[in-house]
Design a protein around this motif. Structure first.
Motif, PDB file in Angstrom:
ATOM      1  N   ILE A 194      30.597 -23.461  34.126  1.00 44.13           N
ATOM      2  CA  ILE A 194      31.482 -24.284  33.165  1.00 44.13           C
ATOM      3  C   ILE A 194      32.193 -25.373  33.811  1.00 44.13           C
ATOM      4  O   ILE A 194      32.668 -25.384  35.050  1.00 44.13           O
ATOM      5  CB  ILE A 194      32.179 -23.409  32.236  1.00 44.13           C
TER       6      ILE A 194
ATOM      7  N   ALA B 220      29.804 -17.082  34.797  1.00 45.16           N
ATOM      8  CA  ALA B 220      30.196 -18.196  33.700  1.00 45.16           C
ATOM      9  C   ALA B 220      31.005 -19.048  34.196  1.00 45.16           C
ATOM     10  O   ALA B 220      30.865 -20.182  34.046  1.00 45.16           O
ATOM     11  CB  ALA B 220      30.434 -17.191  32.556  1.00 45.16           C
ATOM     12  N   TYR B 221      32.177 -18.467  34.696  1.00 48.85           N
ATOM     13  CA  TYR B 221      33.366 -19.567  35.062  1.00 48.85           C
ATOM     14  C   TYR B 221      32.930 -20.458  36.056  1.00 48.85           C
ATOM     15  O   TYR B 221      33.321 -21.557  36.023  1.00 48.85           O
ATOM     16  CB  TYR B 221      34.425 -18.854  35.685  1.00 48.85           C
TER      17      TYR B 221
ATOM     18  N   TYR C   7      35.044 -23.567  22.964  1.00 49.31           N
ATOM     19  CA  TYR C   7      35.273 -22.365  23.746  1.00 49.31           C
ATOM     20  C   TYR C   7      34.128 -21.927  24.730  1.00 49.31           C
ATOM     21  O   TYR C   7      32.907 -22.033  23.906  1.00 49.31           O
ATOM     22  CB  TYR C   7      35.556 -21.296  22.935  1.00 49.31           C
ATOM     23  N   TYR C   8      34.357 -21.537  25.883  1.00 48.02           N
ATOM     24  CA  TYR C   8      32.998 -21.182  26.603  1.00 48.02           C
ATOM     25  C   TYR C   8      32.954 -19.943  26.640  1.00 48.02           C
ATOM     26  O   TYR C   8      34.064 -19.101  26.033  1.00 48.02           O
ATOM     27  CB  TYR C   8      33.060 -21.594  27.962  1.00 48.02           C
TER      28      TYR C   8
ATOM     29  N   LYS D 255      28.665 -22.573  25.229  1.00 45.00           N
ATOM     30  CA  LYS D 255      29.734 -23.470  24.945  1.00 45.00           C
ATOM     31  C   LYS D 255      29.632 -23.248  23.453  1.00 45.00           C
ATOM     32  O   LYS D 255      28.718 -23.761  22.742  1.00 45.00           O
ATOM     33  CB  LYS D 255      29.680 -24.718  25.361  1.00 45.00           C
TER      34      LYS D 255
ATOM     35  N   ILE E 220      23.934 -23.050  27.958  1.00 41.68           N
ATOM     36  CA  ILE E 220      24.088 -23.816  29.177  1.00 41.68           C
ATOM     37  C   ILE E 220      23.192 -23.275  30.337  1.00 41.68           C
ATOM     38  O   ILE E 220      22.441 -24.158  30.796  1.00 41.68           O
ATOM     39  CB  ILE E 220      25.739 -23.871  29.637  1.00 41.68           C
TER      40      ILE E 220
ATOM     41  N   VAL F  37      25.374 -18.163  29.451  1.00 48.01           N
ATOM     42  CA  VAL F  37      26.678 -18.957  29.411  1.00 48.01           C
ATOM     43  C   VAL F  37      26.526 -19.880  28.449  1.00 48.01           C
ATOM     44  O   VAL F  37      25.555 -20.692  28.340  1.00 48.01           O
ATOM     45  CB  VAL F  37      27.076 -19.180  30.809  1.00 48.01           C
TER      46      VAL F  37
END
Length: 316
Positions: A314, A310-311, A237-238, A229, A284, A227
């Motif tokens: 973040i 991933a969500y 944007y991620y 950034k 990340i 994941v």
């Protein structure tokens, strides 16, 4: 930030009596941060200029011809160092000549004669001269002779773990991104250029951007899914990044396996006209190993799971 090439016998009288620090500073990690901020604070206290003296290439790149483990390229390092707002950065080109200089000759010719420093700040493990034979004890003797003081910073520990560039490289090579980031004090990042791909991700419903890392010496983490950034056109944007040969796609489309870096950006829709643009990618965490799936359906399902994870990672 002013960057100067340190090349004796040229002198920089505008920076005489500065407070300086010296090191490779690859990664500019937490330990380096302590050394640099100490230098800056001493300069403020004494109302004098301050600077950072570093090397290009770093000695490891010169000494080991197969070295491919740079934590920061020169451009990346300058960008990080600029945030400290030094009055100057002095860059010494590391060569065979410098490699074989005695520590006295190196320091006298490249530091004392060039800058006539007021104070030199170094880490307790700082070494210089042939075979790394010079240390802070020698610097103190030179300081007494040439009228400058020495400030030695003890080895920095983060949660009882010594912070070293070598240790961070090991963690990244093992895929332990989270721990490496902790020792760095920031996300490990890659900088590259967006290049044209085959468009296969778009056909699957997950359009990706393909990244070319322009410095072959930069350390690329192991194959897997991460994941990330990303900074693109000054916007954040991620996304989900894959490093590897994409074995499922390679076999299905009968492609020659080639190691690639691809990113699916979350909530990003403007994929046109991206080719040739520069991008910064902060890593990340690592989600999983890269693996081959038995079908496109299985791959698609896994990608959906990766996006969901991933969500969760973040910032909200």
């Amino acid at each position: 930030m002013l960057i100067y090439k340190i090349s004796p016998p040229k002198k920089y009288p505008q920076f005489f009596s500065s407070i300086i620090t010296i090191g490779s500073f690859d990664g500019v990690h937490r330990g380096h941060n302590k050394i640099i901020t100490t230098t800056k604070n001493l300069a403020r206290l004494n109302n004098c200029p301050w600077g950072i003296i570093t090397f290009s290439p770093i000695p490891q790149m010169f000494l080991y011809k197969d070295f491919r483990f740079l934590l920061t390229t020169d451009e990346e390092k300058w960008a990080i160092l600029a945030k400290y707002q030094p009055d100057f950065v002095g860059v010494i080109k590391f060569t065979e000549k410098i490699k074989n200089l005695s520590p006295d000759d190196f320091f006298i010719n490249y530091i004392i004669n060039v800058l006539k420093p007021r104070t030199v700040v170094v880490g307790s493990d700082h070494r210089f001269g042939v075979n790394g034979s010079g240390d802070f004890k020698l610097l103190k003797k030179l300081g007494q002779k040439y009228n400058f003081s020495i400030k030695v910073i003890n080895h920095y520990k983060y949660h009882q773990v010594p912070v070293q560039s070598t240790r961070i490289r090991e963690l990244l090579i093992l895929g332990n991104i989270k721990r490496a980031n902790e020792l760095l004090g920031r996300h490990y990042f890659l900088t590259g250029t967006i290049k044209k791909g085959l468009g296969i991700g778009r056909k699957l419903g997950f359009p990706t951007i393909n990244i070319q890392i322009n410095n072959k010496f930069k350390l690329i983490p192991p194959d897997g899914v991460y994941v990330v950034k990303s900074s693109l056109d000054n916007k954040i944007y991620y996304g989900v990044m894959n490093i590897g040969i994409a074995p499922t796609i390679s076999e299905l489309y009968k492609l020659k396996p080639q190691r690639k870096i691809e990113i699916y950006l979350l909530k990003f829709y403007e994929y046109s006209n991206l080719y040739g643009q520069k991008i910064l990618i902060e890593i990340i965490d690592r989600l999983r190993d890269e693996k081959k799936f038995n079908s496109i359906e299985a791959l698609t399902k896994q990608i959906e799971e990766d996006i969901k994870k991933a969500y969760e990672l973040i910032p909200k």
